[in-house]
Design a protein around this motif. Structure first.
Motif, PDB file in Angstrom:
ATOM      1  N   GLU B  15       0.859  -1.179   0.000  1.00 22.47           N
ATOM      2  CA  GLU B  15       0.000   0.000   0.000  1.00 22.47           C
ATOM      3  C   GLU B  15       0.899   1.233   0.000  1.00 22.47           C
ATOM      4  O   GLU B  15       2.061   1.161   0.346  1.00 22.47           O
ATOM      5  N   GLY B  16       0.364   2.325  -0.401  1.00 23.24           N
ATOM      6  CA  GLY B  16       1.172   3.549  -0.441  1.00 23.24           C
ATOM      7  C   GLY B  16       1.687   3.795  -1.848  1.00 23.24           C
ATOM      8  O   GLY B  16       1.703   2.898  -2.693  1.00 23.24           O
ATOM      9  N   ASP B  17       2.119   5.040  -2.059  1.00 24.49           N
ATOM     10  CA  ASP B  17       2.498   5.443  -3.413  1.00 24.49           C
ATOM     11  C   ASP B  17       3.926   5.025  -3.737  1.00 24.49           C
ATOM     12  O   ASP B  17       4.800   5.021  -2.884  1.00 24.49           O
ATOM     13  N   VAL B  18       4.108   4.739  -5.016  1.00 20.11           N
ATOM     14  CA  VAL B  18       5.464   4.522  -5.509  1.00 20.11           C
ATOM     15  C   VAL B  18       6.003   5.895  -5.896  1.00 20.11           C
ATOM     16  O   VAL B  18       5.325   6.669  -6.569  1.00 20.11           O
ATOM     17  N   LYS B  19       7.217   6.197  -5.452  1.00 10.92           N
ATOM     18  CA  LYS B  19       7.679   7.586  -5.584  1.00 10.92           C
ATOM     19  C   LYS B  19       8.824   7.785  -6.570  1.00 10.92           C
ATOM     20  O   LYS B  19       9.627   8.701  -6.399  1.00 10.92           O
ATOM     21  N   PHE B  59      13.153   0.059  -3.782  1.00 10.01           N
ATOM     22  CA  PHE B  59      12.339  -1.071  -4.228  1.00 10.01           C
ATOM     23  C   PHE B  59      11.613  -1.827  -3.103  1.00 10.01           C
ATOM     24  O   PHE B  59      10.407  -2.087  -3.217  1.00 10.01           O
ATOM     25  N   PRO B  60      12.302  -2.203  -2.007  1.00  8.40           N
ATOM     26  CA  PRO B  60      11.624  -3.008  -0.981  1.00  8.40           C
ATOM     27  C   PRO B  60      10.377  -2.336  -0.398  1.00  8.40           C
ATOM     28  O   PRO B  60       9.432  -3.022  -0.027  1.00  8.40           O
ATOM     29  N   TYR B  61      10.362  -0.986  -0.364  1.00 14.72           N
ATOM     30  CA  TYR B  61       9.196  -0.299   0.194  1.00 14.72           C
ATOM     31  C   TYR B  61       7.953  -0.531  -0.657  1.00 14.72           C
ATOM     32  O   TYR B  61       6.836  -0.374  -0.190  1.00 14.72           O
ATOM     33  N   TYR B  62       8.171  -0.864  -1.923  1.00 17.63           N
ATOM     34  CA  TYR B  62       7.035  -1.000  -2.836  1.00 17.63           C
ATOM     35  C   TYR B  62       6.584  -2.445  -2.981  1.00 17.63           C
ATOM     36  O   TYR B  62       5.654  -2.740  -3.705  1.00 17.63           O
ATOM     37  N   MET B  63       7.272  -3.339  -2.305  1.00 20.43           N
ATOM     38  CA  MET B  63       6.917  -4.755  -2.329  1.00 20.43           C
ATOM     39  C   MET B  63       6.213  -5.095  -1.018  1.00 20.43           C
ATOM     40  O   MET B  63       6.674  -4.706   0.054  1.00 20.43           O
ATOM     41  N   ASP B  64       5.146  -5.868  -1.103  1.00 22.76           N
ATOM     42  CA  ASP B  64       4.509  -6.327   0.131  1.00 22.76           C
ATOM     43  C   ASP B  64       5.127  -7.670   0.529  1.00 22.76           C
ATOM     44  O   ASP B  64       4.480  -8.717   0.467  1.00 22.76           O
TER      45      ASP B  64
END
Lengths: 614, 353
Positions: B15-19, B59-64
């Motif tokens: 969840e959350g935006d990809v920046k 990258f890891p922030y955008y992976m669940d």
């Protein structure tokens, strides 16, 4: 101190130093004397001293290696200030150590090594009578150790070089005779070491006995001595170095935490032994990883902590400098990892094999940002066991990196270790989280420790990292509010460790004229000085800190019960700076930077000066 | 075993935006990874993404999944610890040309040579993006950037040559703008037992736009991409050209020759085209192929696909085997044995009364 017993004089305490070329086997000789004395029942304390070079050119001052042992019928806490006996295997060893020999002390030299060539290498003129200036104040015994060894081994079919190598056993045998020590434990040790090489085994035993009998036969030594057994607390003991005790402490901590042990390290003097020791323990489930550098050492440890292992990395001051960025990552990700810093002389490469306490401010403050890390210090070789467990306990129970401080003197020094009753060790209590319903990466307990959920746990997937975050959810959040809050939470979490600490022990009265406040390897010297000053009727007490960050909550009150707080340290006043700034107490330092352990007599003299000023 | 539920791409989207900047090549890589993971038969909780610092490393922030955004250049070290501590995990390292080859070059070598069984995605955009446009270790010599106003002086590194020379058991190249190919390569990397190194050409549309345009342009892509297939000759440009081996004095050299239209598999000068064998134990040829089309060799097409994929025990496998060996030789150690093992002596109560 001595009582006459026919031809054997009884002594309470003796300090011997064996020294010679780094290839002369002096460490081994010293270790054997130590083990024999320990088994005999003396209290012991040792301190090896070796050069930074593995094999400096033979016969030079740079190549001198020494091993000091203090053995006693009393309880002792230091490796001894002054030497009763100096065994010098060559002129360089003589030159670098003779000043430490006390008045009327015994000097034994290997006469055969005092050749014009060796004298020159040590910086003497080749025909100089180097003993002359000392003969009036010490007892000099010139023994042809090399020749006697070769003669004893005449019948052996060995190269002359190999025979000569046995001369350390001759010297050992001679000192065994002087101090009425039995030969059997060394004979057993030789048998276990050279069992497969009977010729070498026989030669060493022959040389050992030749040395012993030489003492007996020749009339040069008027006296032999006896140091009776010490009154030691009942229990099972073994002799242990600090580094060995750290390694075993980590294994114990792993069992108490019920987490497998992972050590990621890079070899560095004087910490390497810990990695080497743990490498032997694969059958205990210990994973050792020799990384490509200091940074990778702690990086892999942090990775293993994220994966749920009890993570440690071991190093010395220069390695701390390299690990600092990763230490900060562990601070902000709040992962348990123990960084063992075995301090040595600095700055830079400095004095790799010498002792100092100069990393304290580095481990406390040497990082960017507000970066609180708990610091735990060991005070003696055997104490490393408990201190290592304590460091791991804090790391796991409070979810934080922890620095464990030791130093060269503790690391390579040895003493008898009264083996603990393992059933008394307390298991670690912490939240190893597996329930996704109640999980949030930065959800905290009453100690502010966050939940520890590891990859592989279904439903607890989360990402952590070096960016500032919001509490509870752990989501990246660089807002002013989040940063202020998290900075304070991290600081408070470390401060809360103090709430779990036992009352600080004071050696002596809890109020008085002078309080010695110390930490680390100075413990033995300070304790001995304190006890002797107390015996003289002075109102002196001692507090020795296990926890330097956070400091114990009761420390301020204790310090304020004394007219003077004196902080002896092997640095220019690092703990002093902290105590002065934190408490506005006018603490005075006793600071020494000559690479030697503190001397008891110095401490006593300086304490009296301070007391005189009152 | 965990859930019977079939995983989908959506399970791996956080969840959350990809920046990343709009138009960044990273989006396509993220999407491809999220597409491939659910097809691998690995439970979601067993994935762990570890990164360093840089645009790629967000990258890891955008992976669940489990993830660790570490510090600059050091992701391989953390990933090694994660993997050694739990060999069941599928651990992926996400890095870039600056993170993995400049500040972290040392760790990249060791992660590869140890065969750590990590999947490494190196996003190569030949520029420093997060610090806004300085030359990187893969930038072409002479590149004018904010820190090289007269042109950069450094000779560029070729990531695949670097990996192969470090002993990579798996080395591949793909292009972020070719998702189908990229997904094929990701699957091959996931299937490989050992460290799998993938260089991904990735366009930074802000600071180095068009760096890989020639591999994508309709007019040039056929002659600039040499797609590798196991067991097939190295042909490209509509199978009109191919790669042959020549000796230039003592130096083996790969050169392009035209296909003889009358004779299958042979060049116009009568030479046989090389047949691709990623399982070749010797890495010399793979190294030469990796060099084709590099910045220093712009005349030739760049090899795309799996250059090398050979079997070798992983570090973790050997480590665990050693542990088992130690246990079988010495028995499972107990703390009591360890503490009480060595040369102990006992002081009795009565002896010292």
């Amino acid at each position: 101190m001595a009582t006459k017993d026919q031809d054997k004089e009884q002594l309470h305490s003796v300090t011997i130093r064996f020294c010679g070329d780094s290839g002369d086997g002096m460490q081994l000789t010293g270790t054997q004397f130590t083990n024999t004395s320990a088994l005999f029942g003396n209290d012991i304390s040792t301190y090896p001293n070796f050069p930074a070079e593995i094999r400096a050119p033979q016969g030079t001052l740079a190549g001198v290696s020494g091993f000091q042992i203090h053995f006693s019928s009393n309880n002792i806490h230091t490796a001894g200030d002054e030497l009763d006996v100096l065994v010098a295997m060559n002129p360089a060893a003589f030159k670098t150590n003779i000043e430490d020999l006390k008045q009327n002390g015994i000097l034994i030299v290997n006469e055969d090594a005092f050749t014009p060539n060796n004298l020159k290498k040590a910086g003497y003129i080749d025909d100089e009578d180097i003993f002359a200036p000392y003969e009036s104040r010490i007892r000099v015994y010139k023994v042809p150790i090399t020749k006697m060894t070769l003669t004893a081994l005449e019948d052996f079919d060995m190269m002359a070089k190999a025979k000569e190598r046995c001369k350390n056993m001759f010297a050992l045998g001679l000192t065994y005779w002087i101090y009425s020590r039995p030969l059997d434990s060394t004979e057993e040790w030789l048998a276990s070491k050279f069992g497969k090489k009977p010729e070498i085994l026989e030669a060493n035993i022959k040389a050992l006995k030749a040395g012993y009998h030489f003492g007996n036969t020749i009339e040069a030594f008027q006296n032999t001595y006896e140091v009776p057994e010490a009154k030691i607390q009942p229990g099972t003991y073994r002799n242990i170095t600090g580094n060995q005790a750290v390694a075993i402490g980590f294994v114990a901590a792993s069992e108490l935490a019920k987490r497998p042990l992972f050590i990621g390290s890079y070899p560095i003097t004087p910490a390497t032994d810990i990695l080497q020791e743990l490498s032997k323990y694969k059958n205990y489930g210990v994973k050792t990883f020799q990384a490509e550098d200091e940074i990778a050492g702690i990086g892999s440890a942090i990775g293993s902590a994220f994966s749920g292992h009890l993570a440690v990395t071991t190093t010395s001051g220069p390695g701390i400098a390299l690990k600092s960025e990763f230490m900060n990552l562990a601070v902000i990700t709040e992962l348990p990892v123990v960084i063992a810093d075995i301090q040595r002389g600095g700055p830079s490469t400095g004095l790799p094999t010498k002792t100092e306490q100069t990393d304290l401010l580095q481990v406390l403050y040497g990082r960017n940002g507000e970066s609180p890390i708990p610091v735990v210090a060991a005070k003696s070789p055997s104490d490393c066991f408990e201190a290592a467990i304590e460091a791991c306990r804090i790391a796991v129970e409070h979810m934080t990196p922890v620095v464990f401080l030791s130093d060269t003197q503790i690391a390579i020094g040895s003493e008898p270790w009264k083996l603990p009753d393992l059933s008394n060790l307390k298991e670690f209590e912490y939240d190893f989280h597996k329930d996704p319903e109640t999980f949030a990466p930065y959800k905290r307990n009453e100690l502010l420790a966050r939940q520890w959920a590891v990859p592989g746990t279904p439903g607890c997937e989360h990402t952590i990292g070096g960016l500032e975050k919001e509490d509870i959810t752990g989501k990246v959040n660089l807002s002013p509010e989040a940063h202020e809050h998290m900075t304070k939470v991290r600081a408070e979490k470390v401060q809360l460790i103090a709430s779990k600490l036992p009352a600080t022990e004071v050696l002596g009265e809890s109020k008085g004229d002078l309080l010695f406040l110390g930490w680390g390897s100075t413990y033995g010297a300070i304790r001995t000085a304190t006890e002797q000053l107390q015996a003289e009727g002075l109102k002196v007490s001692q507090v020795h800190l296990r926890h330097i960050n956070p400091l114990p909550n009761d420390l301020e009150e204790i310090m304020r019960g004394f007219k003077q707080v004196v902080i002896p340290e092997l640095n220019l006043g690092q703990l002093s700076m902290i105590i002065r700034s934190k408490f506005l107490i006018d603490a005075k330092g006793i600071n020494q930077m000559n690479t030697k352990p503190l001397s008891v007599s110095d401490l006593m003299a300086k304490a009296k000066e301070f007391l005189g000023e009152l | 075993m965990t859930q019977a539920k079939e995983l989908t791409k959506a399970d791996f989207v956080s969840e959350g935006d990809v920046k990343w900047c709009p138009g960044c090549g990273d989006y396509a890589i993220l999407s491809s990874v999220q597409t491939v993971l659910p097809t691998l038969g690995i439970p979601k909780e067993k994935f762990c993404f570890v990164s360093g610092i840089g645009c790629s490393s967000r990258f890891p922030y955008y992976m669940d999944t489990y993830g660790f955004h570490t510090i600059h250049g050091r992701a391989p070290t953390v990933a090694s610890g994660v993997k050694l501590a739990n060999p069941d995990l599928s651990v992926w390292v996400v890095t870039g040309d600056g993170d993995g080859l400049s500040i972290g070059g040392n760790h990249t070598v060791h992660m590869i040579r140890r065969n750590m069984d990590l999947k490494v995605l190196l996003f190569n955009n030949r520029i420093y993006g997060l610090t806004k446009g300085q030359y990187s270790p893969t930038s072409e010599q002479g590149k004018v950037t904010k820190t090289s106003l007269y042109g950069s002086i450094d000779s560029p590194l070729n990531p695949l040559s670097f990996a192969i020379a470090s002993g990579a058991t798996f080395a591949a190249r793909t292009n972020a703008a070719n998702p189908k190919h990229m997904q094929e390569i990701l699957r091959a990397a996931a299937a490989h037992k050992g460290t799998a190194f993938i260089e991904i050409f990735q366009n930074c549309n802000i600071f180095n736009d068009g760096a890989f345009a020639k591999y994508l342009n309709k007019d040039t892509k056929a002659e600039e991409n040499l797609f590798l297939e196991e067991g097939k000759p190295l042909l490209f440009d509509g199978e009109t050209k191919g790669i042959v081996m020549n000796l230039d004095g003592n130096n083996p050299k790969l050169t392009v020759e035209e296909v003889d239209p009358d004779k299958a598999g042979v060049s116009k000068t009568g030479k046989k085209f090389l047949v691709h064998d990623p399982k070749n134990e010797d890495h010399t040829l793979a190294y030469l192929i990796s060099y084709l089309g590099s910045i220093s060799d712009p005349e030739n097409p760049a090899a795309m696909g799996v250059l090398r994929s050979v079997d070798k025990p992983t570090y973790g496998d050997v480590l665990n085997a050693q542990e088992e060996q130690a246990v079988s030789e010495k028995g499972k150690g107990s703390l009591k044995d360890l503490v009480y093992s060595k040369d102990t002596w006992t002081v009795k109560e009565t002896a010292n009364a």
